[in-house]
Motif scaffolding. Structure first.
Motif, PDB file in Angstrom:
ATOM      1  N   VAL A  81       0.825  -1.209   0.000  1.00 27.49           N
ATOM      2  CA  VAL A  81       0.000   0.000   0.000  1.00 27.49           C
ATOM      3  C   VAL A  81       0.857   1.256   0.000  1.00 27.49           C
ATOM      4  CG1 VAL A  81      -1.778   1.279   1.255  1.00 27.49           C
ATOM      5  CG2 VAL A  81      -1.857  -1.226   1.201  1.00 27.49           C
ATOM      6  N   ALA A  82       1.900   1.265   0.830  1.00 28.73           N
ATOM      7  CA  ALA A  82       2.700   2.476   1.021  1.00 28.73           C
ATOM      8  C   ALA A  82       3.552   2.820  -0.188  1.00 28.73           C
ATOM      9  CB  ALA A  82       3.592   2.320   2.252  1.00 28.73           C
ATOM     10  N   GLY A  86       3.191   6.407  -1.851  1.00 28.02           N
ATOM     11  CA  GLY A  86       4.300   7.350  -1.717  1.00 28.02           C
ATOM     12  C   GLY A  86       4.883   7.753  -3.053  1.00 28.02           C
ATOM     13  N   LEU A  87       5.001   6.802  -3.972  1.00 28.76           N
ATOM     14  CA  LEU A  87       5.516   7.121  -5.306  1.00 28.76           C
ATOM     15  C   LEU A  87       4.553   8.019  -6.071  1.00 28.76           C
ATOM     16  CD1 LEU A  87       6.946   3.646  -6.407  1.00 28.76           C
ATOM     17  CD2 LEU A  87       8.255   5.705  -5.830  1.00 28.76           C
ATOM     18  N   ARG A 145       5.298   7.723   4.265  1.00 28.86           N
ATOM     19  CA  ARG A 145       6.037   8.983   4.432  1.00 28.86           C
ATOM     20  C   ARG A 145       7.508   8.801   4.095  1.00 28.86           C
ATOM     21  NH1 ARG A 145       4.588  11.550  10.146  1.00 28.86           N
ATOM     22  NH2 ARG A 145       5.807  13.263   9.273  1.00 28.86           N
ATOM     23  N   VAL A 146       8.102   7.666   4.486  1.00 28.29           N
ATOM     24  CA  VAL A 146       9.495   7.389   4.134  1.00 28.29           C
ATOM     25  C   VAL A 146       9.654   7.252   2.627  1.00 28.29           C
ATOM     26  CG1 VAL A 146      11.356   5.691   4.334  1.00 28.29           C
ATOM     27  CG2 VAL A 146      10.042   6.332   6.357  1.00 28.29           C
ATOM     28  N   VAL A 147       8.743   6.503   1.995  1.00 29.32           N
ATOM     29  CA  VAL A 147       8.777   6.343   0.541  1.00 29.32           C
ATOM     30  C   VAL A 147       8.643   7.691  -0.149  1.00 29.32           C
ATOM     31  CG1 VAL A 147       7.573   5.365  -1.450  1.00 29.32           C
ATOM     32  CG2 VAL A 147       7.905   3.977   0.611  1.00 29.32           C
ATOM     33  N   ARG A 183      16.335   2.025  -3.262  1.00 32.29           N
ATOM     34  CA  ARG A 183      16.212   0.689  -2.662  1.00 32.29           C
ATOM     35  C   ARG A 183      16.984   0.575  -1.349  1.00 32.29           C
ATOM     36  NH1 ARG A 183      19.343   0.310  -7.209  1.00 32.29           N
ATOM     37  NH2 ARG A 183      21.453  -0.558  -7.017  1.00 32.29           N
ATOM     38  N   ARG A 184      18.097   1.311  -1.211  1.00 35.00           N
ATOM     39  CA  ARG A 184      18.843   1.257   0.046  1.00 35.00           C
ATOM     40  C   ARG A 184      18.024   1.871   1.180  1.00 35.00           C
ATOM     41  NH1 ARG A 184      23.012   4.210   0.469  1.00 35.00           N
ATOM     42  NH2 ARG A 184      24.028   2.924   2.038  1.00 35.00           N
ATOM     43  N   THR A 185      17.335   2.964   0.892  1.00 35.63           N
ATOM     44  CA  THR A 185      16.470   3.575   1.900  1.00 35.63           C
ATOM     45  C   THR A 185      15.325   2.638   2.266  1.00 35.63           C
ATOM     46  OG1 THR A 185      16.979   5.794   1.085  1.00 35.63           O
ATOM     47  CG2 THR A 185      14.980   5.538   2.403  1.00 35.63           C
ATOM     48  N   LEU A 186      14.741   1.991   1.268  1.00 37.07           N
ATOM     49  CA  LEU A 186      13.644   1.068   1.518  1.00 37.07           C
ATOM     50  C   LEU A 186      14.122  -0.146   2.305  1.00 37.07           C
ATOM     51  CD1 LEU A 186      11.768   1.095  -1.922  1.00 37.07           C
ATOM     52  CD2 LEU A 186      11.196   2.346   0.179  1.00 37.07           C
ATOM     53  N   ALA A 187      15.323  -0.614   2.014  1.00 36.78           N
ATOM     54  CA  ALA A 187      15.851  -1.767   2.743  1.00 36.78           C
ATOM     55  C   ALA A 187      16.065  -1.425   4.214  1.00 36.78           C
ATOM     56  CB  ALA A 187      17.156  -2.230   2.113  1.00 36.78           C
TER      57      ALA A 187
END
Length: 264
Positions: A81-82, A86-87, A145-147, A183-187
């Motif tokens: 969902v996020a 977010g994107l 919010r992070v995404v 992807r590093r932030t998402l990881a």
């Protein structure tokens, strides 16, 4: 770089033990034996019995699925969902759409996750499916919010504008370039989300939300036996350690992967 294999080995071990117990434990649990409240270990109960007279090792083998698999499924649901939300908010050129997507999530993030789970669970039939949905949706606001924050920076790059000018589809731009670039932030965030999901699932089970009070569940084991910790420590220490190992191992695993990506 020499310490990277050690990081991976430690992280993999911490994750593998609770995950394998959750997945394969029920296959080796066997039928329930006669109950005994002796607490002492023996040939029939090599870790002793808990305060309900049930074999501690058998409860450990059976109790992981309701915690581990629900937390993993809830984390995956949160990103399902996020991530698109977010994107979409970051890549849209319409300010009103960005506000419409993010402001409701900001309001929801102000509500404590556990309170949200308890309020909604009061109107739903307890069960693993409902608990997965509740925990996953409770994690959506912070994950989105992070995404969004990470995607806004990537979306401002000239490469994104070039993709738009070339007529690339939204999905190819969003997932093929923007999501890959962050992807590093998402990881890193995934480790935090999984830890939060484990905490929320275990706390909900500890409070009797989503599972039956007598269920074979690691969090329920801790709650049921905590008052007799010194009489039967294994019924509390082992399930608590398994939950902590999965949370710590997942974060170490993501951290090791990130360090490898930066060459440290």
């Amino acid at each position: 770089m020499k310490r990277a294999p050690a990081r991976y080995a430690l992280a993999a071990a911490l994750v593998a033990v609770p995950l394998l117990l959750a997945l394969l434990g029920p296959l080796f649990a066997g039928p329930p034996g006669p109950r005994s409240v002796s607490f002492a270990s023996g040939p029939d109960h090599w870790l002793g019995t808990d305060f309900s007279g049930r074999d501690v090792w058998r409860q450990v083998l059976l109790g992981g699925r309701s915690v581990v698999l629900v937390a993993l499924a809830a984390t995956a649901l949160a990103y399902l969902v996020a991530l698109p939300a977010g994107l979409a908010a970051a890549l849209t050129r319409r300010g009103w759409l960005e506000e419409a997507l993010m402001r409701p999530l900001d309001v929801l993030s102000a509500v404590p996750s556990l309170l949200l789970v308890l309020l909604v669970a009061a109107t739903l039939t307890p069960g693993p499916v409902a608990l997965t949905a509740l925990v996953g949706l409770a994690a959506v606001p912070d994950a989105a919010r992070v995404v969004h924050a990470a995607a806004v920076e990537v979306a401002s790059r000239p490469a994104v504008e070039a993709l738009r000018m070339q007529g690339e589809s939204w999905w190819r731009t969003a997932l093929g370039y923007v999501a890959r670039s962050m992807r590093r932030t998402l990881a890193a965030d995934a480790g935090i989300r999984l830890t939060g999901a484990l905490y929320l699932v275990a706390t909900a089970a500890f409070l009797g939300v989503g599972v039956q009070p007598d269920a074979a569940d690691w969090a329920v084991m801790v709650d049921r036996n905590r008052t007799g910790l010194f009489l039967q420590p294994w019924a509390v220490v082992i399930p608590a350690a398994l939950i902590a190992a999965l949370s710590t191992g997942a974060n170490l695993l993501f951290d090791a992967a990130l360090r490898k990506g930066t060459g440290k």
